[in-house]
Design a protein around this motif. Sequence first.
Motif, PDB file in Angstrom:
ATOM      1  N   VAL A 244       1.001  -1.026  -0.366  1.00  0.00           N
ATOM      2  CA  VAL A 244      -0.316  -0.049   0.140  1.00  0.00           C
ATOM      3  C   VAL A 244       0.805   1.279   0.321  1.00  0.00           C
ATOM      4  CG1 VAL A 244      -2.107   1.065   1.377  1.00  0.00           C
ATOM      5  CG2 VAL A 244      -1.577  -0.756   1.391  1.00  0.00           C
ATOM      6  N   VAL A 245       1.092   1.806  -1.031  1.00  0.00           N
ATOM      7  CA  VAL A 245       1.719   3.398  -0.869  1.00  0.00           C
ATOM      8  C   VAL A 245       0.499   3.791  -0.998  1.00  0.00           C
ATOM      9  CG1 VAL A 245       3.241   4.008  -3.198  1.00  0.00           C
ATOM     10  CG2 VAL A 245       2.783   1.664  -2.470  1.00  0.00           C
TER      11      VAL A 245
ATOM     12  N   LEU B 235       2.338  -4.310   3.476  1.00  0.00           N
ATOM     13  CA  LEU B 235       3.075  -3.433   3.178  1.00  0.00           C
ATOM     14  C   LEU B 235       2.837  -2.489   3.291  1.00  0.00           C
ATOM     15  CD1 LEU B 235       4.935  -6.295   2.806  1.00  0.00           C
ATOM     16  CD2 LEU B 235       6.538  -4.653   1.115  1.00  0.00           C
ATOM     17  N   THR B 236       3.383  -1.781   3.849  1.00  0.00           N
ATOM     18  CA  THR B 236       2.921  -0.290   4.332  1.00  0.00           C
ATOM     19  C   THR B 236       4.232   0.151   4.830  1.00  0.00           C
ATOM     20  OG1 THR B 236       2.224  -0.107   7.000  1.00  0.00           O
ATOM     21  CG2 THR B 236       0.280  -0.502   5.015  1.00  0.00           C
ATOM     22  N   ALA B 237       3.820   2.039   5.856  1.00  0.00           N
ATOM     23  CA  ALA B 237       4.741   2.332   6.334  1.00  0.00           C
ATOM     24  C   ALA B 237       4.700   1.863   7.838  1.00  0.00           C
ATOM     25  CB  ALA B 237       4.725   3.971   5.923  1.00  0.00           C
ATOM     26  N   GLY B 238       4.147   1.682   8.471  1.00  0.00           N
ATOM     27  CA  GLY B 238       3.843   0.709  10.169  1.00  0.00           C
ATOM     28  C   GLY B 238       4.231   2.068  10.722  1.00  0.00           C
ATOM     29  N   LEU B 239       3.603   3.460  10.520  1.00  0.00           N
ATOM     30  CA  LEU B 239       3.737   4.014  11.217  1.00  0.00           C
ATOM     31  C   LEU B 239       1.631   4.794  11.602  1.00  0.00           C
ATOM     32  CD1 LEU B 239       5.910   6.052   9.875  1.00  0.00           C
ATOM     33  CD2 LEU B 239       6.402   4.331  12.111  1.00  0.00           C
TER      34      LEU B 239
ATOM     35  N   ILE C  39       7.359  -1.233   6.558  1.00  0.00           N
ATOM     36  CA  ILE C  39       9.420  -0.726   6.148  1.00  0.00           C
ATOM     37  C   ILE C  39       8.744   0.748   6.017  1.00  0.00           C
ATOM     38  CG2 ILE C  39      10.602  -0.426   4.180  1.00  0.00           C
ATOM     39  CD1 ILE C  39       8.475  -2.857   2.941  1.00  0.00           C
ATOM     40  N   THR C  40       9.381   0.945   7.479  1.00  0.00           N
ATOM     41  CA  THR C  40       9.458   3.006   7.868  1.00  0.00           C
ATOM     42  C   THR C  40      10.495   3.369   7.984  1.00  0.00           C
ATOM     43  OG1 THR C  40       8.008   1.483   9.502  1.00  0.00           O
ATOM     44  CG2 THR C  40       8.658   3.633  10.012  1.00  0.00           C
TER      45      THR C  40
END
Length: 1260
Positions: free
Chosen positions: A133-134, A166-170, A202-203
């Motif tokens: 996810v972008v 997959l995301t930024a994880g924040l 993926i932060t």
Amino acid sequence: MSGTEEGENGRGKLSKSEKDQSWIPKIIKKRVCTTFVEDSFSNGRLCQCGGTRDSHASVALGDYFSTAIVNHWDSGQHSSEYPTDAFGELQFAGASKRHSYFLRLSWDTPPSMVYTLMTAHWGLPSPNLVVSVVGGEGRSKVKTWVREVLRQGLVKASQSTGAWILTAGLREGVGRCVGEAVRDHATAASSLSFNKVVALGITPWGLVHNRQQLVNPQGSFPAKYYVQNTSRDSCCLDNNYQAFLLVDDGSVGRRGETGFRAKLEDYISHQRTGIWGSGSIDIPVLCMLVSGEAAMLERVDLSLKNSIPWLVLAGSGGVADLLSDILENLSSAPAVPLSSEGDSEAGPSVDLKDRVSERIRKHFPAQAETDKLVERALSIYQNRDLITVYHGEQEGPDDFDTVLLKALVGASKQRVSSDASPYTEELKLAVTWNRVDIAKSELFNGDIHWRYEDLEDSMTDALVNNKPQFVRLFTENGLNILDYLTYGRLESLYSSVADSTLAYRLLQRRLAERQGTAGSVHSLANLLDSSPSKGSAGSQQSGPAKELSLFEVSRVLEMLMGDVCQPFYYTALGLEFITSKRKAFKRASKLLRGDCSYREQRCLFPWASLFIWAVLQNRSDMAVYFWEMAGESVLSALSGCKMLRELSKLESETETKLSMKELAQRFENVAHDVFSSCYQSSETRSFTLLIRKSPVWGGTTCLQMGMAADARLFFSHDGVQSLLSQIWWGDMKRSTEVWKLLLTFFCPILCYTNLISFRKQEEVQEDTRRPNEDAPGRDSDSLYGTTIFSFSDIKHIDADTQEIHSPGSASMKGVPRSPAPPRRPFVVSRWRQFWFSPVTSFLGNVLMYFLFLLLFAYVLLVDFKAPPPDGPAITEYVLYFWVFTIVCEEIRETFFVGSMTWRQRLRLYMQDVWNKCDLTAIMLFITGLVCRMFQWSYEFGRAMLCVDYMVFTLRLIHIFAIHKQLGPKIIIVGKMMKDVFFFLFFLGVWIMAYGVANQALIYSYDPRPDRIFRRVFYRPYLHIFGQIPVEEIDVGKHWDMPCTDNVTQIEGGAEPCRSQYGNWLVVILLVIYLLVTNILLINLLIAMFSHTFSKVQENSDVYWKFQRYNLIVEYHSKPSLAPPFIFLSHLHLFIKRNIRKVPSVKIHQFVLELKGKAANKLMTWETIQKENFLTAQSKIQRASDSERLKRMSVKVDSVLKQLTETRDYDHRLRALETEMEYCSSALSWIVDTMAQSSTVKPPRPPPTLRDCFPSSSSSS
């Protein structure tokens, strides 16, 4: 350093994890800014990396010439790598007890190393799909419909496929929405019906809030991470993610993970799906664009050049809206030339650039320089075939999984060769995701003609990864299992068995034995002791597992099946004529070192082979489906029951053992129900089914397999018992009274009268020709033929014939019969009918056994003479001869009955408890006989014979097991004997405790062992039954026994005097001892007996019917005469077998061999009965409330979907009405204008509006 604040106990528990990851700092690096490049907007306080001047080391602040001329900070040039100092496990304080994994790593770390770390060391399951996810980052509010698409669409679809997200994880934007959706679905979904979704963050390291809590050079196990405010968006890590990759480029406060994330996505897209990478396709990777800033175009272009497909959420804002606008509105424009330089940009290229530039300015009006954005957009437009636009606000999130599949398939079609089927990739994706509903609705709806080559790889994928619904679907849609399953492919299926299963360990043991190397055995021991990780599974597969052959499978099946059937796959290996295991081992080793040409041959019984393969792995749904497809359904179910019960004895995992037992019971129930259907259809054919020799299952029969599988429920069926009863009574009617048998036994001439009724051959044939009850009035013989089965054929009435065939005659309509033996006279035939029946043999053995016991008792009590020359007496010699004939019969039963080798026969003989009892009795008799012949051992021999008489008498219990009332009670007594052993253990503890204390308190000194044993063990045991010597125990009572306190006399054997001190304690101990034993333990024993009786009584009839089979088999094979006259039968058999060379028909007891058309007709009939049973079960299941609710739910969903479509049509109609109103107003204005103009004079007046809808407004 906040990640190390944990107790010593916690560190002790996680020391293994810490040790496993201690290598990480040596390989994984972090990045630190080593060149201070001044930020012109911060007055020298900040570096362009985002860090302050104070946070930089002294070497970074040095005044170098290179620093002076640098205008832009670059991570690759101005930062250096150091060992990472943040890795391990992460615990969110106050959030959850579950730990997440984290790792700080440099942006140029090889993605292969990271993927191996995540799957092999962190234990994350290998994905079947990766959705990246972008966009949607930052603290901007996520639209409601985007949140629903992520929640109801993406996460739900990912859960059904086993995906990584997959995301930024924040805890901000889209990352927070995905984390909450993964958490909610994991909580609500069943762990058995859904795959686990892995949320991977993926932060950028420099953006993480409170990142110093994660720093620990030795690793944190776990690191405690504190989040101040969980209700607001922030740059803190989200506790709903399983793992975090903290990408470090040396900067602070800016995003630098884009390049690493793109490389990781590209690497994963080249890995294989399935167990150990055994799938037929690469892992599908899909990037999902949600809004996004203008700089996101570079990220999209980078992934598209790596052929990664994209799904764009139109309407989410930002770059997503820009791309959807360009792709949808410019699709009709001429194609962009491949080169963007030179004269080729003339004409349409310039027009397209202008149109793209116009749309960029429309969506990003604040962007000053748009040239680079236009180039990126044009480059993306060239790869538009890899992009799917999804209008989530209009379409809704319900069918999002289908949207994902279509997007991936559309992208994969651009990469496959032109000669491949366009739907093959779509099928492989559906198999990988285990979405049989999509496959049925989209691919197998009748519009596509599938070839065998298209389904072959997907079939293997479905088999290896346990997807029985797809196996069923492929079989129903053109895959021929005969062409598919060769012996080589079967070996490859066994090679793919998961290393965590018992079947894998058993196969590896047999493989190590064949290889015979110490290294293989050593590695196997390590393999059995420790469970390997999934990451190392691939290397194990490339090692010894590839060398697995059918010989190892055959040996494992031989271990599980025992001697009940012949070895499997010996015909394929060319070992069918080898009986010695050593020769077979050598021959197989030599064959497997060659070219192994057998692997190209078709498997002889493919469905049965797949059934065995599924059963060995305890795959219930797969095994049930293969059972449905295989022939010989009753025997196949019993065989599966046998294998599973043997596997459950070897399995150490409690849960797996329980599932094996449940599946075994399920197969036993299925065998019982299918045979019940067969029995209701035709009694005679069902009898033939029970004793038919199977070519599929190694020449065994249903009765033999049922006995080996301990299938008590199956044996309790009325059809099985009816067959056994008819065999038991032979040609006599089952209603014959016992007194008539006894009278005829002592007066044999009565067998020629009507005292005993015999079944006539005409009645037998009348029963066999009874029409099929399922189709009254129809000639069933024309369908299946008639199987005429006479129970006299099972016995040895055909023993005089010189033909060698099974002891059953099969008369099939249209099949010529072998010449029948000449008909015997009535006198001979009636004599044989009576004396050769098993019940007559049983009656004779019982009567003679009672006479034997009477003779034995008479010898022991009355006529037991002194050793020679005074004895033995004549009666004793008769007893010796009698026992000798019993020994001869035991030898005949052990070594001369059946077709197995002598070792197999001996092993089978020793498995029976009553055979062990016979062996004990014979050994005791021989010992007593030898000892009584000598004066010095005469009394010992007599004592041995007395004990032996008890053993012979207890043998009567087995004889009366045939009785309907006594048989179940004998089983209950046998079960209660186990309770007695537990009771004796507790009783022995109390007797020991009380006996030693009592003896020591009463007698201060008594060294004689005989008195110690009697008073410590024997006397406390008698106390239980009320024999208490009060005068001896209580010193207050007078005791007439003379005693002494002289130690010398006591050692000489005199009775010691009682001790006066502590006698009060003896009385107290006696009271406590009697209280515990007589009240507590005795009542415990009674309660145990009551529980056992109530538990066994319910199933005692089942147990008795099961054990009855062994007794019938035993007396069916016995000669008609009982010991001691049995020696005449033995002499007759010796002359018959060794002199006249007449083969025995009893060597194949209870076996009927059918071939050709007769076997095919019986198998067809059995298959039809199985299908009738399955149809009835399906009707019952469809009529259940759960199935009704499921069908109702599907209908409601369909109605809701139609309502949604209707609402969409309504919106479109309203929009059309608006457009029509506008067009009508415009036309009215044009007409009015032209009417008022004097330039053009119309030839006629304008048309008037007809009032078609009076209720609506006439003007706008």
